[in-house]
Design a protein around this motif. Sequence first.
Motif, PDB file in Angstrom:
ATOM      1  N   MET A   1       0.652  -1.206  -0.453  1.00 45.91           N
ATOM      2  CA  MET A   1      -0.106  -0.590  -0.084  1.00 45.91           C
ATOM      3  C   MET A   1       0.649   1.178   0.112  1.00 45.91           C
ATOM      4  O   MET A   1       2.010   1.621   0.884  1.00 45.91           O
ATOM      5  N   ALA A   2       0.279   2.421  -0.693  1.00 47.09           N
ATOM      6  CA  ALA A   2       0.884   3.307  -0.694  1.00 47.09           C
ATOM      7  C   ALA A   2       1.354   4.137   1.007  1.00 47.09           C
ATOM      8  O   ALA A   2      -0.031   4.301   1.567  1.00 47.09           O
ATOM      9  N   ASP A   3       2.274   5.001   0.874  1.00 44.56           N
ATOM     10  CA  ASP A   3       2.524   5.648   2.193  1.00 44.56           C
ATOM     11  C   ASP A   3       0.885   6.733   2.408  1.00 44.56           C
ATOM     12  O   ASP A   3       1.522   7.062   3.734  1.00 44.56           O
ATOM     13  N   SER A   4       1.209   7.689   1.224  1.00 43.56           N
ATOM     14  CA  SER A   4       0.596   8.076   1.067  1.00 43.56           C
ATOM     15  C   SER A   4      -0.847   8.267   0.168  1.00 43.56           C
ATOM     16  O   SER A   4      -1.314   7.819  -0.618  1.00 43.56           O
ATOM     17  N   VAL A   5      -1.945   9.130  -0.039  1.00 39.17           N
ATOM     18  CA  VAL A   5      -3.012   9.212   0.436  1.00 39.17           C
ATOM     19  C   VAL A   5      -3.606  11.086  -0.328  1.00 39.17           C
ATOM     20  O   VAL A   5      -3.793  11.535   0.153  1.00 39.17           O
ATOM     21  N   PHE A   6      -3.716  11.242  -2.110  1.00 42.83           N
ATOM     22  CA  PHE A   6      -4.773  12.286  -1.819  1.00 42.83           C
ATOM     23  C   PHE A   6      -6.222  12.459  -1.967  1.00 42.83           C
ATOM     24  O   PHE A   6      -6.611  11.799  -2.625  1.00 42.83           O
ATOM     25  N   LEU A   7      -6.353  13.147  -0.612  1.00 48.03           N
ATOM     26  CA  LEU A   7      -7.816  13.087  -0.033  1.00 48.03           C
ATOM     27  C   LEU A   7      -7.937  14.428  -0.067  1.00 48.03           C
ATOM     28  O   LEU A   7      -7.734  15.254   0.879  1.00 48.03           O
ATOM     29  N   ALA A  39      10.760  21.265  -1.911  1.00 46.80           N
ATOM     30  CA  ALA A  39      11.359  20.356  -1.683  1.00 46.80           C
ATOM     31  C   ALA A  39      12.496  20.112  -2.434  1.00 46.80           C
ATOM     32  O   ALA A  39      13.512  18.994  -1.796  1.00 46.80           O
ATOM     33  N   SER A  40      12.538  20.347  -2.885  1.00 46.35           N
ATOM     34  CA  SER A  40      13.977  20.161  -4.066  1.00 46.35           C
ATOM     35  C   SER A  40      14.883  20.942  -3.938  1.00 46.35           C
ATOM     36  O   SER A  40      15.725  20.037  -4.058  1.00 46.35           O
ATOM     37  N   HIS A  41      14.998  21.977  -3.110  1.00 44.81           N
ATOM     38  CA  HIS A  41      16.340  22.753  -2.726  1.00 44.81           C
ATOM     39  C   HIS A  41      16.859  21.813  -1.304  1.00 44.81           C
ATOM     40  O   HIS A  41      17.489  21.096  -1.081  1.00 44.81           O
ATOM     41  N   GLU A  42      15.708  21.163  -0.351  1.00 46.41           N
ATOM     42  CA  GLU A  42      15.859  20.505   0.791  1.00 46.41           C
ATOM     43  C   GLU A  42      16.675  19.090   0.054  1.00 46.41           C
ATOM     44  O   GLU A  42      17.811  18.856   1.315  1.00 46.41           O
ATOM     45  N   ALA A  43      16.380  18.905  -0.773  1.00 47.33           N
ATOM     46  CA  ALA A  43      17.144  17.144  -1.306  1.00 47.33           C
ATOM     47  C   ALA A  43      18.363  17.735  -2.228  1.00 47.33           C
ATOM     48  O   ALA A  43      18.868  16.735  -2.471  1.00 47.33           O
ATOM     49  N   GLN A  51      18.684  12.877 -10.871  1.00 44.96           N
ATOM     50  CA  GLN A  51      18.067  11.529 -11.177  1.00 44.96           C
ATOM     51  C   GLN A  51      16.349  11.957 -11.913  1.00 44.96           C
ATOM     52  O   GLN A  51      16.642  10.961 -11.905  1.00 44.96           O
ATOM     53  N   LEU A  52      16.564  13.160 -11.956  1.00 48.70           N
ATOM     54  CA  LEU A  52      14.842  13.290 -13.266  1.00 48.70           C
ATOM     55  C   LEU A  52      16.301  13.735 -13.993  1.00 48.70           C
ATOM     56  O   LEU A  52      15.216  13.171 -15.379  1.00 48.70           O
ATOM     57  N   GLY A  53      17.275  12.953 -15.159  1.00 46.32           N
ATOM     58  CA  GLY A  53      17.948  13.253 -15.473  1.00 46.32           C
ATOM     59  C   GLY A  53      17.729  14.481 -16.930  1.00 46.32           C
ATOM     60  O   GLY A  53      17.564  14.224 -18.015  1.00 46.32           O
ATOM     61  N   CYS A  54      17.982  15.333 -15.634  1.00 43.61           N
ATOM     62  CA  CYS A  54      17.965  16.866 -16.403  1.00 43.61           C
ATOM     63  C   CYS A  54      19.362  17.440 -15.889  1.00 43.61           C
ATOM     64  O   CYS A  54      19.875  17.088 -14.984  1.00 43.61           O
ATOM     65  N   ALA A  55      19.451  18.685 -16.463  1.00 43.14           N
ATOM     66  CA  ALA A  55      20.133  19.529 -16.156  1.00 43.14           C
ATOM     67  C   ALA A  55      19.780  20.131 -14.935  1.00 43.14           C
ATOM     68  O   ALA A  55      18.819  20.609 -14.924  1.00 43.14           O
ATOM     69  N   GLU A  75       4.470  14.506 -13.853  1.00 47.84           N
ATOM     70  CA  GLU A  75       5.524  13.523 -14.514  1.00 47.84           C
ATOM     71  C   GLU A  75       6.699  14.315 -13.612  1.00 47.84           C
ATOM     72  O   GLU A  75       7.012  13.047 -12.198  1.00 47.84           O
ATOM     73  N   ASP A  76       6.802  15.470 -13.730  1.00 48.39           N
ATOM     74  CA  ASP A  76       7.489  15.791 -12.626  1.00 48.39           C
ATOM     75  C   ASP A  76       7.244  16.031 -11.782  1.00 48.39           C
ATOM     76  O   ASP A  76       8.280  15.840 -10.296  1.00 48.39           O
ATOM     77  N   ILE A  77       6.576  16.454 -11.568  1.00 45.67           N
ATOM     78  CA  ILE A  77       6.382  16.166  -9.639  1.00 45.67           C
ATOM     79  C   ILE A  77       5.670  15.127  -8.870  1.00 45.67           C
ATOM     80  O   ILE A  77       5.560  14.845  -8.145  1.00 45.67           O
ATOM     81  N   ILE A  78       5.634  14.151  -9.910  1.00 48.75           N
ATOM     82  CA  ILE A  78       5.098  12.977  -9.071  1.00 48.75           C
ATOM     83  C   ILE A  78       6.451  12.003  -8.643  1.00 48.75           C
ATOM     84  O   ILE A  78       7.047  11.629  -7.626  1.00 48.75           O
ATOM     85  N   ARG A  79       7.152  12.473  -9.838  1.00 51.63           N
ATOM     86  CA  ARG A  79       9.046  12.473  -9.609  1.00 51.63           C
ATOM     87  C   ARG A  79       9.613  12.726  -8.637  1.00 51.63           C
ATOM     88  O   ARG A  79      10.012  11.988  -7.665  1.00 51.63           O
ATOM     89  N   ILE A  80       9.097  14.286  -8.530  1.00 55.62           N
ATOM     90  CA  ILE A  80       9.967  14.421  -7.637  1.00 55.62           C
ATOM     91  C   ILE A  80       8.971  14.483  -5.595  1.00 55.62           C
ATOM     92  O   ILE A  80      10.239  14.185  -5.300  1.00 55.62           O
ATOM     93  N   THR A  81       7.894  14.180  -6.460  1.00 53.88           N
ATOM     94  CA  THR A  81       8.087  14.170  -4.677  1.00 53.88           C
ATOM     95  C   THR A  81       7.719  12.523  -3.958  1.00 53.88           C
ATOM     96  O   THR A  81       7.910  12.472  -3.450  1.00 53.88           O
ATOM     97  N   ARG A  82       7.839  11.702  -5.340  1.00 52.07           N
ATOM     98  CA  ARG A  82       8.254   9.766  -4.392  1.00 52.07           C
ATOM     99  C   ARG A  82      10.421  10.579  -4.244  1.00 52.07           C
ATOM    100  O   ARG A  82      10.015  10.042  -3.380  1.00 52.07           O
TER     101      ARG A  82
END
Length: 174
Positions: A1-7, A39-43, A51-55, A75-82
């Motif tokens: 099961m996923a760790d979270s859900v968008f409710l 989120a991006s700066h923290e990571a 990891q996203l395959g871009c510059a 796709e970017d949003i989903i991958r960044i979230t994951r």
Amino acid sequence: MADSVFLALPVSELNQKLNGALPMREARTRDFYLAAQAASHEAGVDQLAEQLGCAPSTLYNKLNPNDETAKLTAEDIIRITRLTGSSAMAEVMARIAGGVFYRLPDLSKIPDAELFDLILDEGSMTGDFHSHLRKFLDDRRLEAAEFARLEQDICAVISGWVEIKARLETMVAS
């Protein structure tokens, strides 16, 4: 099961009944970009871009709400979230939809016998919520600590039902 859900849980009716006791600031596109940036700066943008395959410059441009040439895709949003494990963007999206985001606890390791106990306990969890709600709204006011307790009760009920559904799905004969 996923760790979270968008409710997207509607809060407008509850907010109205509580005379505005639940302040819901309207989220904007800028809030979404701020969440994506955080989120991006923290990571680490450079590592995340790899990891996203871009510059890194491409990712920086995509995170800039004023850049008209590069935009975050779904796709970017989903991958960044994951990749980051951050729910910040989902939280903003939930607010935009008039709801809330709730991260589900990992209950996947619970044995089936305990799951059935969870099903039986769900009624008492819902009863706890109703009991607390009646008590706390008796004076037609809601204190912060009371809201926190109700939120805890609601989250317990939601996560219980979502977990029950997911576990029962695994038992469906094909």
